[in-house]
Design an enzyme around this catalytic site. Structure first.
Site, PDB file in Angstrom:
ATOM      1  N   ASP A 214      38.802  50.486  61.673  1.00 39.82           N
ATOM      2  CA  ASP A 214      38.304  50.837  60.339  1.00 39.82           C
ATOM      3  C   ASP A 214      37.516  49.646  59.750  1.00 39.82           C
ATOM      4  O   ASP A 214      37.791  48.493  60.114  1.00 39.82           O
ATOM      5  CB  ASP A 214      39.566  51.139  59.495  1.00 39.82           C
ATOM      6  CG  ASP A 214      39.300  51.901  58.229  1.00 39.82           C
ATOM      7  OD1 ASP A 214      38.273  52.588  58.141  1.00 39.82           O
ATOM      8  OD2 ASP A 214      40.157  51.816  57.315  1.00 39.82           O
ATOM      9  N   HIS A 215      36.588  49.897  58.847  1.00 46.46           N
ATOM     10  CA  HIS A 215      35.831  48.872  58.104  1.00 46.46           C
ATOM     11  C   HIS A 215      35.666  47.537  58.855  1.00 46.46           C
ATOM     12  O   HIS A 215      36.302  46.533  58.539  1.00 46.46           O
ATOM     13  CB  HIS A 215      36.487  48.579  56.753  1.00 46.46           C
ATOM     14  CG  HIS A 215      36.399  49.724  55.813  1.00 46.46           C
ATOM     15  ND1 HIS A 215      35.244  50.077  55.151  1.00 46.46           N
ATOM     16  CD2 HIS A 215      37.333  50.631  55.441  1.00 46.46           C
ATOM     17  CE1 HIS A 215      35.466  51.144  54.415  1.00 46.46           C
ATOM     18  NE2 HIS A 215      36.721  51.508  54.571  1.00 46.46           N
TER      19      HIS A 215
ATOM     20  N   HIS B 139      38.742  53.513  47.531  1.00 47.63           N
ATOM     21  CA  HIS B 139      40.047  53.179  48.122  1.00 47.63           C
ATOM     22  C   HIS B 139      41.084  52.941  47.038  1.00 47.63           C
ATOM     23  O   HIS B 139      40.780  52.323  46.011  1.00 47.63           O
ATOM     24  CB  HIS B 139      39.941  51.912  48.979  1.00 47.63           C
ATOM     25  CG  HIS B 139      38.993  52.048  50.133  1.00 47.63           C
ATOM     26  ND1 HIS B 139      37.812  51.350  50.218  1.00 47.63           N
ATOM     27  CD2 HIS B 139      39.056  52.817  51.243  1.00 47.63           C
ATOM     28  CE1 HIS B 139      37.191  51.674  51.336  1.00 47.63           C
ATOM     29  NE2 HIS B 139      37.912  52.568  51.986  1.00 47.63           N
ATOM     30  N   GLY B 140      42.293  53.377  47.290  1.00 50.31           N
ATOM     31  CA  GLY B 140      43.401  53.068  46.399  1.00 50.31           C
ATOM     32  C   GLY B 140      43.683  54.143  45.382  1.00 50.31           C
ATOM     33  O   GLY B 140      43.019  55.186  45.333  1.00 50.31           O
TER      34      GLY B 140
ATOM     35  N   HIS C 294      36.382  58.502  52.924  1.00 49.52           N
ATOM     36  CA  HIS C 294      37.346  57.397  52.780  1.00 49.52           C
ATOM     37  C   HIS C 294      38.050  57.545  51.436  1.00 49.52           C
ATOM     38  O   HIS C 294      37.643  58.344  50.592  1.00 49.52           O
ATOM     39  CB  HIS C 294      36.600  56.051  52.800  1.00 49.52           C
ATOM     40  CG  HIS C 294      36.222  55.593  54.174  1.00 49.52           C
ATOM     41  ND1 HIS C 294      36.750  54.472  54.747  1.00 49.52           N
ATOM     42  CD2 HIS C 294      35.382  56.119  55.082  1.00 49.52           C
ATOM     43  CE1 HIS C 294      36.240  54.315  55.959  1.00 49.52           C
ATOM     44  NE2 HIS C 294      35.396  55.293  56.190  1.00 49.52           N
TER      45      HIS C 294
ATOM     46  N   SER D 115      43.692  58.610  49.307  1.00 51.55           N
ATOM     47  CA  SER D 115      44.864  58.567  48.414  1.00 51.55           C
ATOM     48  C   SER D 115      44.444  58.892  46.987  1.00 51.55           C
ATOM     49  O   SER D 115      43.469  58.322  46.482  1.00 51.55           O
ATOM     50  CB  SER D 115      45.525  57.192  48.460  1.00 51.55           C
ATOM     51  OG  SER D 115      45.981  56.939  49.768  1.00 51.55           O
TER      52      SER D 115
ATOM     53  N   ASN E  58      40.331  59.637  55.517  1.00 51.53           N
ATOM     54  CA  ASN E  58      41.144  58.420  55.689  1.00 51.53           C
ATOM     55  C   ASN E  58      42.221  58.308  54.615  1.00 51.53           C
ATOM     56  O   ASN E  58      41.925  58.451  53.420  1.00 51.53           O
ATOM     57  CB  ASN E  58      40.262  57.182  55.551  1.00 51.53           C
ATOM     58  CG  ASN E  58      39.259  57.037  56.674  1.00 51.53           C
ATOM     59  OD1 ASN E  58      39.063  57.946  57.466  1.00 51.53           O
ATOM     60  ND2 ASN E  58      38.625  55.889  56.747  1.00 51.53           N
TER      61      ASN E  58
ATOM     62  N   THR F  89      46.632  54.003  51.272  1.00 52.02           N
ATOM     63  CA  THR F  89      47.499  53.563  50.160  1.00 52.02           C
ATOM     64  C   THR F  89      48.799  54.366  50.065  1.00 52.02           C
ATOM     65  O   THR F  89      49.879  53.787  49.870  1.00 52.02           O
ATOM     66  CB  THR F  89      46.738  53.668  48.815  1.00 52.02           C
ATOM     67  OG1 THR F  89      45.488  52.997  48.965  1.00 52.02           O
ATOM     68  CG2 THR F  89      47.518  53.028  47.684  1.00 52.02           C
TER      69      THR F  89
HETATM   70  P1  13P Z   1      43.101  55.043  50.616  1.00 49.77           P
HETATM   71  O1  13P Z   1      43.783  53.728  50.646  1.00 49.77           O
HETATM   72  O2  13P Z   1      42.563  55.398  49.259  1.00 49.77           O
HETATM   73  O3  13P Z   1      43.977  56.133  51.147  1.00 49.77           O
HETATM   74  O4  13P Z   1      41.825  54.957  51.564  1.00 49.77           O
HETATM   75  C1  13P Z   1      42.004  54.647  52.923  1.00 49.77           C
HETATM   76  C2  13P Z   1      40.710  54.435  53.608  1.00 49.77           C
HETATM   77  O5  13P Z   1      39.698  54.958  53.240  1.00 49.77           O
HETATM   78  C3  13P Z   1      40.697  53.539  54.780  1.00 49.77           C
HETATM   79  O6  13P Z   1      39.431  53.284  55.241  1.00 49.77           O
END
Ligand code: 13P
Length: 285
Positions: A80-81, A182-183, A210, A213, A232, A235
């Site tokens: 990932d990333h 993210h998060g 992405h 969460s 994805n 979190t």
């Molecule tokens: P979250 O942490 O919001 O679930 O996103 C995860 C993600 O996109 C990992 O690349």
């Protein structure tokens, strides 16, 4: 391996489901993910960010993946990333079959150049590669801010630029920014479905959401209907892991790890199962 992965994405695209990509940095989280996928007969992506694989070990992730695959072959290990060519080379050489080059912080032309370099290396090694255009903000944790105060329009993916980007780079899939981050934030993310529709129409590519969460089940369903093929989640698994671990330690009878860690994987598993059902990935192996 790349062609097998492409076949799975094609199946997801045609049958209207999304492959869940779940991040791990501990063995308990990994176990939780695999148990859920196996139980629901779902293909699954297990992912490590740069930080996660530094912690777990890059070679160790590949070794675990190879062990798991022998028992359950419907798993894909994904980097990932990944922010530099050096790191792409490292994971490809270590044996990751799928990678994400994230050049979204670079200037557009620079992102194209560096992504193309990563694509050439990945494809020469039979590895599937995801690119990123538009910036997906935030880290995989809880945030004190409201997302609407952080997410500015310039971070969102531009559909016609996305078309040019996929043509010039040759990526297999594209991570996009349509209001996701993210998060978990103080407010709910508001996804721009019209933008998603246009990106799918213009690129015709496999698309990745992405920042899963905090997104509602209805928004996930709508995203999949409009062409999202991979989602994805990190979190929510981190929170489940931490809470189960704290509870286990708090209520422990003694210092035996396999006793106070007993409920950690099942707690993570429950979250993964819920997402697999929403993404409609169950019974797709
Ligand atoms: P979250 O942490 O919001 O679930 O996103 C995860 C993600 O996109 C990992 O690349």
């Amino acid at each position: 391996m790349r062609h097998q992965i492409i076949s799975l994405y094609k199946k997801a695209d045609m049958k209207g489901f999304a492959i869940g990509a779940f991040n791990f940095s501990t063995n308990e989280i990994l176990k939780g993910i695999i148990t859920a996928a196996q139980k629901l007969k779902a293909p699954v992506i297990i992912a490590t960010s740069e930080g996660e694989r530094n912690f777990f070990g890059c070679d160790e992730s590949v070794a675990m993946y190879n062990v798991i695959k022998k028992k359950y072959p419907y798993v894909i290990l994904h980097a990932d990333h990944t922010h530099s060519f050096q790191e792409i080379k490292k994971v490809v050489d270590a044996g990751y079959p799928s990678v994400h080059f994230d050049g979204s912080k670079l200037q557009y032309r620079h992102n194209i150049r560096e992504t193309k370099r990563a694509v050439d290396y990945a494809h020469a090694n039979n590895v599937f590669i995801e690119g990123e255009l538009g910036s997906i903000t935030g880290g995989s944790t809880t945030h004190k801010e409201k997302l609407k105060d952080i997410l500015t329009d310039d971070l969102l993916t531009n559909p016609s630029q996305a078309k040019e980007f996929v043509e010039l780079t040759g990526v297999d899939s594209l991570a996009i920014s349509i209001g996701n981050a993210h998060g978990i934030w103080k407010d709910k993310p508001k996804l721009d479905f019209e933008r998603l529709k246009q990106i799918k129409e213009q690129t015709g590519k496999f698309l990745v959401l992405h920042g899963g969460s905090g997104i509602s089940a209805n928004d996930f369903r709508k995203s999949v209907e409009l062409g999202i093929n991979k989602i994805n989640i990190n979190t929510e698994l981190r929170i489940a892991f931490a809470h189960a671990l704290i509870k286990g330690l708090h209520t422990r009878e003694d210092y035996t790890p396999y006793k106070y860690l007993k409920n950690v994987s099942p707690t993570v598993s429950k979250i993964v199962e819920e997402h697999i059902i929403i993404f409609k990935t169950n019974n797709k192996i």
